[in-house]
Structures are given as C-alpha cells and as structure tokens.
Design a protein around this motif. Structure first.
Motif, PDB file in Angstrom:
ATOM      1  N   ASP A  67       1.009  -1.091   0.071  1.00 15.94           N
ATOM      2  CA  ASP A  67       0.111   0.138  -0.108  1.00 15.94           C
ATOM      3  C   ASP A  67       1.089   1.233   0.277  1.00 15.94           C
ATOM      4  N   ALA A  68       0.601   2.058  -0.977  1.00 21.23           N
ATOM      5  CA  ALA A  68       1.513   3.584  -0.765  1.00 21.23           C
ATOM      6  C   ALA A  68       0.951   4.641  -1.654  1.00 21.23           C
ATOM      7  N   THR A  69       0.977   5.852  -1.276  1.00 20.35           N
ATOM      8  CA  THR A  69       0.863   7.127  -2.198  1.00 20.35           C
ATOM      9  C   THR A  69       1.630   7.957  -3.187  1.00 20.35           C
ATOM     10  N   ASP A  70       1.625   8.255  -4.479  1.00 12.37           N
ATOM     11  CA  ASP A  70       2.006   8.553  -5.416  1.00 12.37           C
ATOM     12  C   ASP A  70       1.892   9.883  -5.258  1.00 12.37           C
ATOM     13  N   VAL A  71       2.924  10.768  -6.137  1.00 13.80           N
ATOM     14  CA  VAL A  71       3.302  12.188  -5.922  1.00 13.80           C
ATOM     15  C   VAL A  71       1.829  12.993  -5.753  1.00 13.80           C
ATOM     16  N   ASN A  72       0.645  12.185  -6.590  1.00 11.28           N
ATOM     17  CA  ASN A  72      -0.469  13.463  -7.554  1.00 11.28           C
ATOM     18  C   ASN A  72      -1.508  12.913  -5.776  1.00 11.28           C
ATOM     19  N   GLY A  73      -1.042  12.223  -4.795  1.00  3.32           N
ATOM     20  CA  GLY A  73      -1.570  11.730  -4.047  1.00  3.32           C
ATOM     21  C   GLY A  73      -2.779  10.362  -3.743  1.00  3.32           C
ATOM     22  N   LYS A  74      -2.163  10.136  -4.922  1.00  4.55           N
ATOM     23  CA  LYS A  74      -3.705   8.511  -4.780  1.00  4.55           C
ATOM     24  C   LYS A  74      -3.449   7.630  -3.958  1.00  4.55           C
ATOM     25  N   ASN A  75      -4.020   6.809  -3.993  1.00  5.13           N
ATOM     26  CA  ASN A  75      -4.220   5.552  -2.945  1.00  5.13           C
ATOM     27  C   ASN A  75      -3.370   4.858  -4.011  1.00  5.13           C
ATOM     28  N   ILE A  76      -2.186   3.386  -3.847  1.00 11.34           N
ATOM     29  CA  ILE A  76      -1.934   2.411  -4.628  1.00 11.34           C
ATOM     30  C   ILE A  76      -1.283   1.531  -3.682  1.00 11.34           C
ATOM     31  N   GLN A  77      -2.314   0.827  -4.340  1.00 14.02           N
ATOM     32  CA  GLN A  77      -2.756  -0.979  -3.507  1.00 14.02           C
ATOM     33  C   GLN A  77      -2.741  -1.823  -5.018  1.00 14.02           C
TER      34      GLN A  77
END
Length: 640
Positions: free
Chosen positions: A621-631
């Motif tokens: 689970d991470a957050t990208d530079v655009n603030g989007k949550n990535i799972q």
C-alpha cells in the motif's frame, strides 16, 4: 543603633589587635613645645616609634600582616596611676626602611630588613607633683622568639615619664635617634651603638633591662594598664633582661651605649636598653627611658662552592662566537669570581649575573672559574666550551592532503660543521635516522600533526624544530543510486568539498556546483569530482534510472543464493512519496516479512533459516506524488 555602634568599634579594636602581632620593638618619648594659650599647661609632642619585621608576611599563629596599624593608642596617667586623659590617638607621620646585608665574601649572604614607623600626637598637661606617665601597650610580640616564652601571646609596654613640678616639667626626654638594622652572625663578635640623644644635654647612663609585657597577664590586649610598669615578659632560662641573648662573651652595654657580644646560638632575641636621665645641672634623676628591639642572630656559615655548567655548547643559529656565561656558585654577598677562558683572556666579576664572553674562533676551550681568589675561603671549577655556532634548523613540506604522499625536505644549514644525521618524528611515530634530507609520508586522515626534525652534527651540536602540519581531506559523495519518474526534475546531492565537477554534463543545469538540477529521461551514471583550496581531490558516482510512473515495479522471482544477483526480493517505486506496508505471506496465509524499506527487501529467510523454494504472495500500500492511494498484490517465486 547602639548595636551598630558597638559592632563598628569592636571591628576597629580587632584590627588594631591583629595588626600589632608583627611589632618587634619600639619606644615612646616626648618633647616640650610650649605653653597653652592660657599659659596654664605645657604642650608636649608625643612620639611613638614602632618597629616591624618587613620580611614577615605570614606566620603559623599570627596569620598574614604586612603593614603598621594606624592610628596607635597611648594613655596618660598621674604618678599615682590615675588616668588623666581619654585615649590619645597617634598617627603615622613617616615610615622608613632599615636594611642591612652581610657583605662578607666568605659567609652566607644574609639580610636584615626592618621598618620603623613614627607616630605623633600633641597633648596639654598642667605641671603636677610626681609628673605623668605616657604609655602605649599592645599584644603581641613576634612569633617564635628564642628568649621569650610563648612570645606571640606576650604583650609589650612602652612608656616615658614627664617630670613633676618639683623637678623640671618642661623637660625634653632622651630618645634613641639611631635606627639601624644589622646582620649579626652566630659565633662572630659584633658591636653596635645603642646610644641615646638628649636635647637638653642631660647626663645619660645605660643598662640592659627587662622587656615589659602589657600588664594583663593574658593573651588579650590591654592598652590601659596604669603604672607602675614592672611586669616583665616571661624569659626562657637562662635568658633575662640583663642577659637577653647569652653569648661568649655575653652581651653587654657600656656607658656610651655601645653593645658588644659574641653570640653562641642563632635565633631572634628581644633586647631592651634602659637609659637613665639626670639633670645636667642639679644631677637629679629625671626618669628612665627604654627601647625594645629585635636582634636576629643568623647562621652565616656556608661552604664556598664554585659551580658553572660543566659543558657549554655554542650551537646557536647566529654564527657569533659569543657565549653567555652563567654562575651558580654558593658564595658570599661580596664574593669575587675570576674567569680564565682558555683563549688567552680572563676577567674578574663581582656578581653571579650572566655575562657574555666572545671567543676568538671556533674550537674547544677549557674554562676555569675561581671563587674568592687569594682568600682562604676559595674554590674553583673547570668546564669545557665547544664553540661551533651557526646551526639553523628548518624544513618545508609539499602537499597537504590525506591519502597523498606529503614530501618533507630538510632546509637546515650549518656554518661551522656538517649535518650527519636526521631523525623525523610525526606525532608519536619515530622514523629511523637517515642522512638524506627528504622524507615522504602518507597521512591516513585529516588532522593537525606534530612533525619534528632532530639533527646531529659533526661537532656534537644538536638541533631540533617542531611544526604543526595541517592535513586536509575531501569527502566526495554523489548521492545514493536513484530511480526517478520520467519527466520529473531532480536535484543532485553532491557534497564533501569546496569545488565540484559532474560528468557527463548531460541533463544538468550546471555541472560545476554541488546540487545541479537534473532534467532527463535517460539512464545515466554520473561521476563527481570534489576538490578543495588545498588541492585535495576525490571522486564518487551515482546511477540514475528512469521509469514511467507513478507506478510500482515488482519482480516475479528472485534467487537468494548469495551470488550477488537477485538475492533480495524488493519492489521498485516510481513517483511514490509514502508507503503504508509491504508484506509477504506463504500459501497458508502466514506472514513472513513486513517492511516499508524498499531498498533492503526480503532476503528469503524465515526466522533466520532459508525459506523453501515456493511461490509466495505479496501485498503493498503506497501513495504517489499525486496523492493517489496505490494498492497492489501478486506472487513471487523463490528459486534456489
């Protein structure tokens, strides 16, 4: 208010008492200076003289005192002991030093250093039958006197008698007008005049008499004891007022006031002289005047011993043949010193002060020095002078950087000899002696090092010089290998020096600064050269890779077999700014690994033991530079 007044008065008296400790003798006398305005009273000038040991500053019992008290106190009594006036305060009008040094070439250079203070006050008294007593009393005497028991607690009384109306109330008292210090040596005869002066020309007779205490019989100060004054100090047997210091022959005084003695024991002795005054016309007795003084008997014996350095080397940088000659002989104050320099010249000196002698040339000279030539108390000593001046010691160094060879070069020169050996020392590292004038050394770290060069020569002269050498270093760092998202600028992280150079310059805003901006989509390894003002240079490199993003790249297999290739399972984030979790499970749902450190990854072990070859499940689970949550989730195969 009363308490304050008493406290201040008490402090003043305490000061006067303490300051009196160092007084070693004194006398008090008077002079008739006229009549009062109503012509009913005589006016008298009262003078108190006190002596102190000027070399005494601190004692075992009396503490530290180095000055006279001011004012001092006197009291006036009638013949029957009635107090006539309030306390009379006498103030210092002058202080004089009394100094004597033993000027004998065969005896130890002893010195006597005293001071005498003159106090004065004016009083008015009507003529009275029996006259008046004027006295000054104090506690205590000097420490450790040889003839008085417990002397530091023994008081003193100085008094004078003004004749009554039945004799001569306008008298001027006799007084001792010769104030001198004298060095007296044990077992050697001495003679000193203790004669008094009488302004009226009255007849005077002399005797040795007892010193008076303050009359209290205790160690407390008592400055108002009335007459008669006949309480003497406690002499230590066999001493007494008439025999205050013994001797062989014993101390005595004649009718002219001349004291003679050959002392037989060193020490400090209180000696009191009484002078009886008789009217020059009527021969009537007018009064007795006395004076205490401390006589110090020194042990003046000494062994005259000639002493100069046994070897003098002139190895100075200056090529002059002049050498300072020092003298540490044990000798008398007026001893003389004969020097024979072995070069055809000689001289006679009268002190041990260092002086210069210029030799005619280089070479080895035999010097002889004689103390008190032609006297029975003589001694001599010889020395060798090796006169080979002109040795200048110096070195230079080339290079200042850690890890580089630093070259040290001997720049020394010797005008009247040859340099035969050189020894280098760096901090505590000593290098073998060498004849060459060059040495190189690689310093392991940046610091300040103490470098010493020691020289030996053909004339046995030696020279040495020490310098502090600053070694510098750069610590090049190009940053950690980095994965970047394509199209996103990045600031390079160079550090460790003063000057920077990046190569290649492709994509960099300025290749000659520490932190240029990188705009590129091409995988590149950048090399960084770091340097400083001292010329130190270092290198480092950083690899930059570009991926399309934001995204997370995760391999589907790894082989933790220790060959350095794919030994760890880790994800590659591109355009991510934070990570919540990264977890690995086996097929039964057991968590084997959890971390957000994508740089380290899983090493393929479970509890420190190798995990079996199998397929494992991962989730992150991470957050990208655009603030989007990535799972994301997937599987990875462990291969061995």
């Amino acid at each position: 208010m009363k308490r304050v007044i008493y406290l201040v008065l008490g402090c003043c008296l305490l000061y006067l008492d303490a300051a009196a400790y160092h007084i070693i003798g004194g006398e008090i006398y008077y002079k008739t200076i006229g009549m009062s305005a109503d012509n009913l009273r005589y006016r008298y000038q009262i003078t108190l003289k006190l002596y102190r040991d000027a070399d005494f500053t601190c004692g075992d019992r009396q503490g530290c005192i180095d000055q006279f008290e001011n004012p001092s106190v006197a009291n006036v009594y009638s013949a029957n002991g009635t107090r006539i006036l309030n306390s009379v305060y006498l103030y210092i009008t002058s202080v004089k030093p009394l100094i004597d040094t033993l000027k004998n070439p065969c005896l130890a250079p002893q010195a006597q250093h005293l001071e005498v203070a003159f106090y004065e006050a004016t009083i008015e008294l009507p003529p009275a039958v029996g006259g008046y007593y004027v006295s000054s009393q104090r506690c205590c005497r000097g420490e450790k006197l040889a003839n008085i028991y417990d002397s530091e607690h023994e008081g003193s009384t100085y008094y004078t008698v003004i004749p009554g109306s039945e004799t001569r109330p306008n008298n001027n008292s006799a007084y001792f007008n010769k104030d001198t210090a004298i060095v007296i040596c044990n077992a050697m005869p001495f003679k000193v005049s203790y004669a008094a002066f009488d302004p009226d020309g009255d007849s005077l007779t002399y005797s040795l008499c007892s010193a008076l205490t303050d009359g209290s019989g205790t160690s407390e100060r008592n400055e108002n004891t009335p007459p008669p004054y006949n309480t003497t100090v406690h002499y230590i047997p066999p001493y007494s007022g008439s025999n205050p210091m013994g001797g062989n022959p014993a101390i005595s005084i004649d009718n002219q006031g001349m004291i003679t003695c050959t002392p037989d024991r060193p020490g400090k002795y209180v000696v009191t002289v009484c002078v009886n005054e008789y009217d020059r016309v009527t021969k009537k007795f007018l009064g007795t005047h006395s004076k205490d003084i401390l006589m110090t008997i020194f042990d003046c014996t000494t062994r005259i011993t000639a002493s100069i350095p046994s070897l003098l080397r002139n190895c100075s940088e200056d090529a002059s043949f002049t050498i300072p000659m020092s003298n540490s002989s044990n000798a008398g104050f007026t001893s003389t010193y004969y020097w024979n320099f072995g070069d055809g010249t000689d001289t006679l000196t009268t002190s041990k002060t260092v002086f210069d002698h210029t030799f005619p040339d280089t070479g080895v000279f035999k010097v002889k020095m004689i103390v008190n030539p032609s006297l029975a108390c003589t001694d001599s000593v010889t020395a060798e002078v090796r006169n080979y001046p002109g040795l200048k010691v110096d070195f230079s160094n080339t290079g200042f950087c850690k890890g580089d060879q630093v070259k040290f070069e001997d720049l020394s020169s010797y005008h009247y000899g040859d340099i035969t050996s050189r020894k280098w020392t760096i901090d505590t590292i000593k290098f073998p002696a060498q004849t060459l004038g060059v040495m190189t050394y690689t310093f392991p770290m940046a610091s300040v090092y103490s470098v010493t060069l020691d020289l030996s020569t053909s004339t046995q002269c030696e020279g040495s010089i020490t310098k502090n050498i600053q070694i510098y270093a750069v610590n090049p760092f190009a940053g950690n290998d980095t994965i970047l998202m394509k199209g996103k600028p990045f600031t390079m992280q160079g550090s460790g020096g003063e000057f920077y150079k990046w190569t290649p310059a492709y994509g960099l805003s300025d290749p000659n600064i520490a932190n240029p901006m990188l705009n590129s989509n091409t995988d590149t390894t950048y090399h960084l050269q770091v340097s400083n003002a001292q010329g130190c240079i270092g290198y480092d490199s950083v690899s930059v890779k570009f991926y399309t993003g934001p995204d997370i790249y995760v391999p589907n297999a790894f082989s933790p077999n220790g060959d350095g290739v794919n030994d760890r399972f880790r994800f590659i984030p591109v355009g991510m700014i934070s990570y919540k979790y990264f977890r690995i499970y086996n097929r039964w749902g057991q968590e084997l690994y959890a971390s957000t450190d994508f740089k380290t990854g899983w090493d393929g072990t479970i509890g420190g033991q190798p995990a079996p070859m199998d397929t494992y499940i991962w989730i992150l689970d991470a957050t990208d530079v655009n603030g989007k949550n990535i799972q994301q989730k997937g599987t990875v195969t462990l291969i061995r």
